[in-house]
Write an enzyme that holds these catalytic residues in place. Sequence first.
Site, mmCIF file in Angstrom:
data_model
loop_
_atom_site.group_PDB
_atom_site.id
_atom_site.type_symbol
_atom_site.label_atom_id
_atom_site.label_comp_id
_atom_site.label_asym_id
_atom_site.label_seq_id
_atom_site.Cartn_x
_atom_site.Cartn_y
_atom_site.Cartn_z
ATOM 1 N N SER A 12 0.833 -1.209 0.000
ATOM 2 C CA SER A 12 0.000 0.000 0.000
ATOM 3 C C SER A 12 0.866 1.258 0.000
ATOM 4 O O SER A 12 0.473 2.290 -0.555
ATOM 5 C CB SER A 12 -0.961 -0.002 1.185
ATOM 6 N N LYS A 65 16.885 -12.361 7.025
ATOM 7 C CA LYS A 65 17.895 -11.353 6.684
ATOM 8 C C LYS A 65 18.313 -11.516 5.232
ATOM 9 O O LYS A 65 18.003 -12.540 4.595
ATOM 10 C CB LYS A 65 19.121 -11.484 7.598
ATOM 11 N N MET A 92 10.555 -6.794 4.879
ATOM 12 C CA MET A 92 10.679 -7.368 6.216
ATOM 13 C C MET A 92 11.923 -8.258 6.360
ATOM 14 O O MET A 92 11.831 -9.429 6.732
ATOM 15 C CB MET A 92 9.399 -8.129 6.573
ATOM 16 N N ARG A 93 13.075 -7.688 6.043
ATOM 17 C CA ARG A 93 14.336 -8.397 6.185
ATOM 18 C C ARG A 93 15.383 -7.460 6.731
ATOM 19 O O ARG A 93 15.404 -6.280 6.379
ATOM 20 C CB ARG A 93 14.863 -8.849 4.810
ATOM 21 N N ASN A 109 13.885 3.876 5.202
ATOM 22 C CA ASN A 109 12.923 2.890 5.711
ATOM 23 C C ASN A 109 11.710 3.607 6.284
ATOM 24 O O ASN A 109 11.810 4.721 6.799
ATOM 25 C CB ASN A 109 13.588 2.047 6.805
ATOM 26 N N HIS A 111 8.694 3.100 9.116
ATOM 27 C CA HIS A 111 8.382 2.280 10.288
ATOM 28 C C HIS A 111 7.099 2.791 10.940
ATOM 29 O O HIS A 111 6.933 4.012 11.112
ATOM 30 C CB HIS A 111 9.544 2.325 11.290
HETATM 31 C C1 GAR Z 1 3.978 -0.514 6.776
HETATM 32 O O1 GAR Z 1 3.064 -0.249 7.805
HETATM 33 C C2 GAR Z 1 5.400 -0.265 7.249
HETATM 34 O O2 GAR Z 1 5.489 0.782 8.173
HETATM 35 C C3 GAR Z 1 5.739 -1.586 7.889
HETATM 36 O O3 GAR Z 1 5.189 -2.554 7.021
HETATM 37 C C4 GAR Z 1 3.983 -2.028 6.450
HETATM 38 C C5 GAR Z 1 3.990 -2.311 4.959
HETATM 39 O O4 GAR Z 1 2.729 -2.128 4.425
HETATM 40 N N1 GAR Z 1 7.148 -1.739 8.064
HETATM 41 C C6 GAR Z 1 7.715 -2.271 9.148
HETATM 42 O O5 GAR Z 1 7.077 -2.702 10.086
HETATM 43 C C7 GAR Z 1 9.233 -2.307 9.120
HETATM 44 N N2 GAR Z 1 9.734 -2.633 10.419
HETATM 45 P P1 GAR Z 1 2.496 -2.107 2.851
HETATM 46 O O6 GAR Z 1 3.068 -3.384 2.269
HETATM 47 O O7 GAR Z 1 1.020 -2.030 2.682
HETATM 48 O O8 GAR Z 1 3.198 -0.884 2.314
#
Ligand code: GAR
Length: 192
Positions: A12, A65, A92-93, A109, A111
């Site tokens: 998204s 990782k 997510m790595r 990144n 978060h």
């Molecule tokens: C987002 O909320 C982002 O902040 C999080 O993954 C989601 C991805 O959503 N990232 C983390 O948690 C990184 N530690 P998306 O695939 O819909 O963009």
Amino acid sequence: MRIVILGSGKGSNAKAILQAQKENQLGRGKVVQIFTDQPEAGILALGTDYDVPATFLDPAPFRTKLEGEGEARYIDAIQACAPNVIVLAGFMRVLKPGFLNAFAGKIINLHPSLLPSFPGLDGIGQAWRRGVKVTGCTVHYVTPEVDEGPIIDQAVVRVEPADTLDTLAKKIHAAEHALLPAVLARLSESQG
Ligand code: GAR
């Protein structure tokens, strides 16, 4: 400013970036490639919708990782895109020094909490369970220490009495969808 997006999920945030680009809201930013480490990731469909190459790139041999052969594959493929910025949009790595050094100062990144609070997995759930009244999202440069690099910008989301974990998550995602493209637009103007 050439942008490569890495993501593992629904995408998204990648979509928010691409939509901003379509609406001329991304400054001099241009998404040139999306890579995902998940062969079934929703993010792959965005390639067709927005006419940007979106490709599964095998991250093996590790699960959480990017190191060894997988890391080398990512470095080669991303270098071929000649990016100015690499955006981790739900990738997510954990990235290791080999990758970080190959793209020093270029990796950002997203978060879903106000770092340095609630780093790591499930930033939204962590904040919810802790009972904070203010949370949000953060865009930061990536350094070897997970979620600890210099903060570029943040957006604040209030936790209202009527919120549930689900409504809070929706509000944080909406804040992310505004914050990340805005940061990229600003970076693109400062890169000249
Ligand atoms: C987002 O909320 C982002 O902040 C999080 O993954 C989601 C991805 O959503 N990232 C983390 O948690 C990184 N530690 P998306 O695939 O819909 O963009």
